[in-house]
Design an enzyme around this catalytic site. Structure first.
Site, PDB file in Angstrom:
ATOM      1  N   LEU A 182       0.818  -1.209   0.000  1.00  0.00           N
ATOM      2  CA  LEU A 182       0.000   0.000   0.000  1.00  0.00           C
ATOM      3  C   LEU A 182       0.848   1.252   0.000  1.00  0.00           C
ATOM      4  O   LEU A 182       0.537   2.229  -0.700  1.00  0.00           O
ATOM      5  CB  LEU A 182      -0.948   0.006   1.203  1.00  0.00           C
ATOM      6  CG  LEU A 182      -2.001  -1.096   1.244  1.00  0.00           C
ATOM      7  CD1 LEU A 182      -2.997  -0.824   2.365  1.00  0.00           C
ATOM      8  CD2 LEU A 182      -2.722  -1.204  -0.084  1.00  0.00           C
ATOM      9  N   TYR A 183       1.909   1.242   0.783  1.00  0.00           N
ATOM     10  CA  TYR A 183       2.795   2.406   0.823  1.00  0.00           C
ATOM     11  C   TYR A 183       3.385   2.665  -0.557  1.00  0.00           C
ATOM     12  O   TYR A 183       3.382   3.806  -1.051  1.00  0.00           O
ATOM     13  CB  TYR A 183       3.905   2.171   1.851  1.00  0.00           C
ATOM     14  CG  TYR A 183       4.923   3.289   1.905  1.00  0.00           C
ATOM     15  CD1 TYR A 183       4.619   4.492   2.548  1.00  0.00           C
ATOM     16  CD2 TYR A 183       6.174   3.150   1.317  1.00  0.00           C
ATOM     17  CE1 TYR A 183       5.548   5.522   2.594  1.00  0.00           C
ATOM     18  CE2 TYR A 183       7.102   4.172   1.357  1.00  0.00           C
ATOM     19  CZ  TYR A 183       6.785   5.358   1.996  1.00  0.00           C
ATOM     20  OH  TYR A 183       7.698   6.382   2.035  1.00  0.00           O
ATOM     21  N   GLN A 184       3.887   1.619  -1.212  1.00  0.00           N
ATOM     22  CA  GLN A 184       4.481   1.773  -2.529  1.00  0.00           C
ATOM     23  C   GLN A 184       3.441   2.248  -3.550  1.00  0.00           C
ATOM     24  O   GLN A 184       3.724   3.117  -4.372  1.00  0.00           O
ATOM     25  CB  GLN A 184       5.105   0.452  -2.984  1.00  0.00           C
ATOM     26  CG  GLN A 184       6.350   0.078  -2.192  1.00  0.00           C
ATOM     27  CD  GLN A 184       6.948  -1.229  -2.668  1.00  0.00           C
ATOM     28  OE1 GLN A 184       6.958  -2.218  -1.959  1.00  0.00           O
ATOM     29  NE2 GLN A 184       7.444  -1.247  -3.891  1.00  0.00           N
ATOM     30  N   SER A 186       0.735   3.951  -3.006  1.00  0.00           N
ATOM     31  CA  SER A 186       0.335   5.333  -2.734  1.00  0.00           C
ATOM     32  C   SER A 186       1.397   6.315  -3.199  1.00  0.00           C
ATOM     33  O   SER A 186       1.084   7.382  -3.743  1.00  0.00           O
ATOM     34  CB  SER A 186       0.049   5.524  -1.240  1.00  0.00           C
ATOM     35  OG  SER A 186       1.231   5.400  -0.463  1.00  0.00           O
ATOM     36  N   LYS A 187       2.661   5.978  -3.018  1.00  0.00           N
ATOM     37  CA  LYS A 187       3.725   6.885  -3.417  1.00  0.00           C
ATOM     38  C   LYS A 187       3.892   6.924  -4.939  1.00  0.00           C
ATOM     39  O   LYS A 187       4.230   7.963  -5.520  1.00  0.00           O
ATOM     40  CB  LYS A 187       5.040   6.494  -2.737  1.00  0.00           C
ATOM     41  CG  LYS A 187       5.022   6.688  -1.220  1.00  0.00           C
ATOM     42  CD  LYS A 187       4.710   8.127  -0.840  1.00  0.00           C
ATOM     43  CE  LYS A 187       4.799   8.361   0.659  1.00  0.00           C
ATOM     44  NZ  LYS A 187       4.538   9.764   1.043  1.00  0.00           N
TER      45      LYS A 187
END
Length: 282
Positions: A182-184, A186-187
């Site tokens: 999710l972090y990847q 989103s970025k």
């Protein structure tokens, strides 16, 4: 007089980590700084660390993924600063959790904060930078809520004025790493948003770029690695994967952000500036 003396700078997530380091470096450069931070309890300590009453700093408790909260706090900011020259979107959540165990609510929360927050704050700040307001002097979001009739009223273009918007993305989105789906995502979305914003806002002289840090020793990194179940072990293992065998420092990222806001980067539009210690080369 330095390049940033008197500049009005807005920083989301400015109480900790990269956000605080960015606020600190701008304050030292003579800028007027407004911090949008979801944790109101950080206010006193943040203001004290930034110089107390001697510094021109405004702390605004704000959930950047809440459109009404963003509007309300930017209105307060405008009363104090009467304008905005620079926006740095740092607020974000470094969720570390196996993909198969991640919930839909977590997906929405990460996207809302990491992408939605940057979108909401950037949209409203860009409108203020341009000087575009609805003809009836209400906020853009309020006009939207009033329906098609209100939306039919075109905004009045009061002035054209340049500005700078920096979105803090992440080098991790250029590869694949377990636990950071999710972090990847989103970025990566934030970098795409940056490029589209840069194209649309270029005619108004608003320069938009992103800065993508690698692994930086910050509270956010520790929160992410805590999800592994053994934070200290994960810290050691991640450090060994770094080409320089060390983590980046928040001050290093802050200096890059400040440089990207300055005249030396005047030809950079829609760029993603990697500051990852060679991580993406490994």
């Amino acid at each position: 007089m330095g390049e940033f003396t008197g500049k009005r700078v807005v920083i989301t997530g400015g109480a900790l980590g990269i956000g605080f380091a960015t606020a600190e470096i701008f304050v030292k450069a003579g800028a007027r700084v407004a911090i949008l931070e979801i944790e109101e309890s950080y206010a006193q300590g943040t203001l004290s660390r930034l110089g107390g009453e001697a510094a021109d700093v405004l702390f605004l408790p704000c959930d950047v993924s809440d459109a009404l909260a963003v509007e309300k706090n930017l209105a307060v900011l405008m009363e104090r600063f009467s304008g905005i020259d620079i926006l740095v979107n740092v607020a974000g959540w470094e969720l570390n959790k196996p993909f198969l165990d991640t919930t839909w609510d977590e997906y929405r929360a990460v996207m809302d904060e990491n992408v939605g927050g940057a979108f909401l704050v950037s949209r409203e700040v860009a409108r203020l930078m341009i000087g575009s307001i609805p003809a009836d002097n209400t906020s853009m979001c309020e006009a939207h809520r009033r329906g098609a009739e209100a939306q039919a009223q075109p905004p009045v273009m009061v002035r054209k004025s340049g500005g700078v918007i920096i979105n803090v993305a992440g080098a991790l989105c250029r590869g694949g790493h377990e636990g950071y789906a999710l972090y990847q995502a989103s970025k990566a979305a934030l970098i795409a948003l940056t490029r589209s914003m840069a194209a649309e806002l270029l005619p108004y002289g608003i320069r938009v770029n992103s800065v993508s840090p690698g692994f930086v020793l910050s509270p956010g990194l520790r929160v992410g690695l805590r999800g592994t179940g053994n934070e200290e072990k994960a810290l050691r293992e991640f450090k060994e994967k770094q080409p320089l065998k060390r983590y980046g420092m928040t001050q290093e990222i802050a200096r890059t952000i400040m440089a990207a806001c300055g005249g030396d980067f005047a030809f950079a539009w829609g760029s993603d500036i990697l500051v990852d210690g060679g991580y993406t080369l490994a």
